[in-house]
Scaffold this motif. Structure first.
Motif, PDB file in Angstrom:
ATOM      1  N   VAL A 215      44.611  35.993  47.511  1.00 53.63           N
ATOM      2  CA  VAL A 215      44.270  35.544  46.165  1.00 53.63           C
ATOM      3  C   VAL A 215      43.630  36.701  45.421  1.00 53.63           C
ATOM      4  O   VAL A 215      42.682  37.335  45.917  1.00 53.63           O
ATOM      5  CB  VAL A 215      43.312  34.343  46.184  1.00 53.63           C
ATOM      6  N   ALA A 216      44.137  37.008  44.242  1.00 55.82           N
ATOM      7  CA  ALA A 216      43.560  38.038  43.377  1.00 55.82           C
ATOM      8  C   ALA A 216      43.057  37.350  42.107  1.00 55.82           C
ATOM      9  O   ALA A 216      43.831  36.673  41.419  1.00 55.82           O
ATOM     10  CB  ALA A 216      44.595  39.093  43.041  1.00 55.82           C
ATOM     11  N   TYR A 217      41.765  37.500  41.806  1.00 56.47           N
ATOM     12  CA  TYR A 217      41.160  36.836  40.650  1.00 56.47           C
ATOM     13  C   TYR A 217      41.100  37.763  39.439  1.00 56.47           C
ATOM     14  O   TYR A 217      40.944  38.985  39.583  1.00 56.47           O
ATOM     15  CB  TYR A 217      39.759  36.353  41.007  1.00 56.47           C
ATOM     16  N   ASN A 218      41.207  37.153  38.265  1.00 53.83           N
ATOM     17  CA  ASN A 218      41.179  37.875  36.991  1.00 53.83           C
ATOM     18  C   ASN A 218      42.100  39.092  37.046  1.00 53.83           C
ATOM     19  O   ASN A 218      41.731  40.193  36.678  1.00 53.83           O
ATOM     20  CB  ASN A 218      39.757  38.322  36.643  1.00 53.83           C
ATOM     21  N   SER A 219      43.316  38.873  37.517  1.00 53.59           N
ATOM     22  CA  SER A 219      44.250  39.974  37.740  1.00 53.59           C
ATOM     23  C   SER A 219      45.554  39.751  37.000  1.00 53.59           C
ATOM     24  O   SER A 219      45.839  38.656  36.518  1.00 53.59           O
ATOM     25  CB  SER A 219      44.500  40.146  39.242  1.00 53.59           C
ATOM     26  N   VAL A 220      46.348  40.816  36.918  1.00 49.81           N
ATOM     27  CA  VAL A 220      47.605  40.793  36.181  1.00 49.81           C
ATOM     28  C   VAL A 220      48.759  40.870  37.163  1.00 49.81           C
ATOM     29  O   VAL A 220      48.793  41.749  38.041  1.00 49.81           O
ATOM     30  CB  VAL A 220      47.673  41.980  35.196  1.00 49.81           C
ATOM     31  N   ASN A 221      49.705  39.960  37.033  1.00 47.09           N
ATOM     32  CA  ASN A 221      50.930  39.980  37.824  1.00 47.09           C
ATOM     33  C   ASN A 221      51.982  40.750  37.033  1.00 47.09           C
ATOM     34  O   ASN A 221      52.553  40.244  36.081  1.00 47.09           O
ATOM     35  CB  ASN A 221      51.397  38.553  38.102  1.00 47.09           C
ATOM     36  N   SER A 222      52.245  41.989  37.466  1.00 48.83           N
ATOM     37  CA  SER A 222      53.203  42.824  36.745  1.00 48.83           C
ATOM     38  C   SER A 222      54.610  42.756  37.324  1.00 48.83           C
ATOM     39  O   SER A 222      55.473  43.553  36.951  1.00 48.83           O
ATOM     40  CB  SER A 222      52.708  44.278  36.727  1.00 48.83           C
ATOM     41  N   GLY A 223      54.831  41.785  38.242  1.00 49.02           N
ATOM     42  CA  GLY A 223      56.191  41.508  38.676  1.00 49.02           C
ATOM     43  C   GLY A 223      56.529  41.907  40.091  1.00 49.02           C
ATOM     44  O   GLY A 223      55.906  42.788  40.682  1.00 49.02           O
ATOM     45  N   ASN A 224      57.520  41.203  40.635  1.00 51.70           N
ATOM     46  CA  ASN A 224      58.081  41.465  41.961  1.00 51.70           C
ATOM     47  C   ASN A 224      57.046  41.351  43.065  1.00 51.70           C
ATOM     48  O   ASN A 224      57.047  42.126  44.025  1.00 51.70           O
ATOM     49  CB  ASN A 224      58.770  42.827  42.028  1.00 51.70           C
ATOM     50  N   ASN A 225      56.161  40.375  42.947  1.00 53.99           N
ATOM     51  CA  ASN A 225      55.185  40.108  44.001  1.00 53.99           C
ATOM     52  C   ASN A 225      55.616  38.888  44.799  1.00 53.99           C
ATOM     53  O   ASN A 225      56.224  37.948  44.270  1.00 53.99           O
ATOM     54  CB  ASN A 225      53.800  39.878  43.401  1.00 53.99           C
ATOM     55  N   GLY A 226      55.295  38.879  46.099  1.00 50.24           N
ATOM     56  CA  GLY A 226      55.724  37.826  46.989  1.00 50.24           C
ATOM     57  C   GLY A 226      55.049  36.496  46.714  1.00 50.24           C
ATOM     58  O   GLY A 226      54.012  36.412  46.044  1.00 50.24           O
ATOM     59  N   ALA A 227      55.615  35.434  47.292  1.00 49.47           N
ATOM     60  CA  ALA A 227      55.133  34.071  47.050  1.00 49.47           C
ATOM     61  C   ALA A 227      53.733  33.852  47.593  1.00 49.47           C
ATOM     62  O   ALA A 227      53.012  32.959  47.119  1.00 49.47           O
ATOM     63  CB  ALA A 227      56.096  33.069  47.691  1.00 49.47           C
ATOM     64  N   LEU A 228      53.300  34.637  48.580  1.00 51.30           N
ATOM     65  CA  LEU A 228      51.972  34.464  49.162  1.00 51.30           C
ATOM     66  C   LEU A 228      50.887  35.195  48.380  1.00 51.30           C
ATOM     67  O   LEU A 228      49.714  35.103  48.736  1.00 51.30           O
ATOM     68  CB  LEU A 228      51.977  34.922  50.621  1.00 51.30           C
ATOM     69  N   TRP A 229      51.276  35.911  47.341  1.00 51.11           N
ATOM     70  CA  TRP A 229      50.291  36.528  46.457  1.00 51.11           C
ATOM     71  C   TRP A 229      49.976  35.541  45.327  1.00 51.11           C
ATOM     72  O   TRP A 229      50.830  35.253  44.485  1.00 51.11           O
ATOM     73  CB  TRP A 229      50.817  37.844  45.883  1.00 51.11           C
ATOM     74  N   ASP A 230      48.756  35.026  45.344  1.00 53.87           N
ATOM     75  CA  ASP A 230      48.292  34.081  44.323  1.00 53.87           C
ATOM     76  C   ASP A 230      47.453  34.872  43.319  1.00 53.87           C
ATOM     77  O   ASP A 230      46.270  35.124  43.533  1.00 53.87           O
ATOM     78  CB  ASP A 230      47.465  32.974  44.979  1.00 53.87           C
TER      79      ASP A 230
END
Length: 315
Positions: A215-230
């Motif tokens: 789990v990454a809080y207050n973070s930006v998902n810039s794409g192509n991250n796996g399903a287990l990355w919340d």
């Protein structure tokens, strides 16, 4: 093993100089290690084979053409600095195996191969970028810490059985997402695994995957991250602070009542923070003879630190 104090393999004049350590042999450097050239713009210095056990600072400076020697940091000093301004880092394995304290980056660093943090802390310092072209392995008493703004770029997988701390701009969740977590090849997802603890706050994440839930809080998902990355856009839901109590001027006596994990000085508490606290927020509470003062968690270049904040109710 062969022991030296301050050690500088170098090339002088226009000629390349290669130093060789027999395979399986170790040179122990109890002072500083400097790999460079004595002639500006001159020859290259190469160190091949064997292991250099560094107990002080390590600098790979201009004129170094690397080589394939391996480096192990084992020094008793609380801080060892690693800096680089040469043309090539030695391509052997790099290992942090300190009984305590930290190896702190003094510049941007690119490791040509694998990096292992078996024991102790590897800190990226306030602003330095770290690139690892091989696998990053963190042992059960090791921790990687980045609470500055430097990026982390991965050319291989991550195996974390210890502690992994990413927190842009300091101790508080909710800061700017200055730390970029990236792959060396855009679109190539890097695999994360391990039984260790993760604390990722205020990061920008791309091309990460694996078999462990993170789990990454207050973070930006810039794409192509796996399903287990919340990857959460806010700090909401972040684990609440744990408290470590310190009773002032009470040496040899254990506080009673509601106290947990008691210590007798702030420094004693900082030096003995349990391993699982290093990757989640905590507060050190000083219980003085009169009144109370809270110290909130943070990290500095050498690892853990504390900062004065507010009063807390008296016990």
């Amino acid at each position: 093993s062969l022991w030296f104090y301050n050690t500088q393999p170098y090339a002088g004049g226009p000629f390349q100089q290669t130093y060789s350590i027999a395979s399986g042999d170790t040179i122990v450097v109890s002072g500083s290690y400097l790999q460079s050239s004595t002639t500006p713009g001159g020859a290259n210095t190469i160190v091949n084979g064997g292991i250099i056990e560094a107990q002080g600072d390590v600098a790979i400076n201009a004129g170094s053409a690397g080589g394939n020697a391996s480096f192990v940091f084992t020094g008793p000093a609380s801080v060892q600095t690693l800096s680089y301004s040469g043309s090539s880092m030695p391509s052997g394995s790099w290992v942090v195996n300190k009984p305590s304290g930290a190896v702190v980056l003094g510049s941007n660093i690119t490791f040509p191969g694998a990096l292992s943090v078996n024991s102790g802390i590897l800190s990226q310092g306030a602003s330095y970028n770290l690139c690892i072209n091989g696998q990053l392995t963190i042992g059960n008493t090791g921790t990687l810490v980045n609470i500055g703004v430097g990026g982390l770029t991965l050319g291989g997988s991550v195996v974390n059985d210890g502690g992994f701390v990413i927190n842009s701009n300091g101790a508080n969740c909710g800061d700017a997402q200055s730390i970029l977590i990236r792959s060396t090849t855009s679109g190539a997802q890097r695999v994360w695994s391990g039984s260790g603890k993760f604390m990722i706050l205020d990061a920008d994440i791309k091309d990460m995957g694996g078999s462990v839930s993170i789990v990454a809080y207050n973070s930006v998902n810039s794409g192509n991250n796996g399903a287990l990355w919340d990857i959460q856009a806010t700090c909401a839901g972040m684990e609440q602070e744990d408290k470590i109590y310190v009773q002032e001027g009470n040496s040899g006596t254990t506080p009673t009542g509601t106290f947990s994990n008691p210590y007798h000085s702030i420094q004693d508490a900082v030096d003995h923070v349990p391993a699982d606290y290093i990757v989640r927020p905590y507060t050190i509470l000083l219980i003085p003879k009169s009144g109370n003062t809270a110290y909130t968690n943070g990290f500095n270049a050498s690892g853990l630190n504390y900062n004065f904040t507010t009063d807390v109710p008296e016990y």
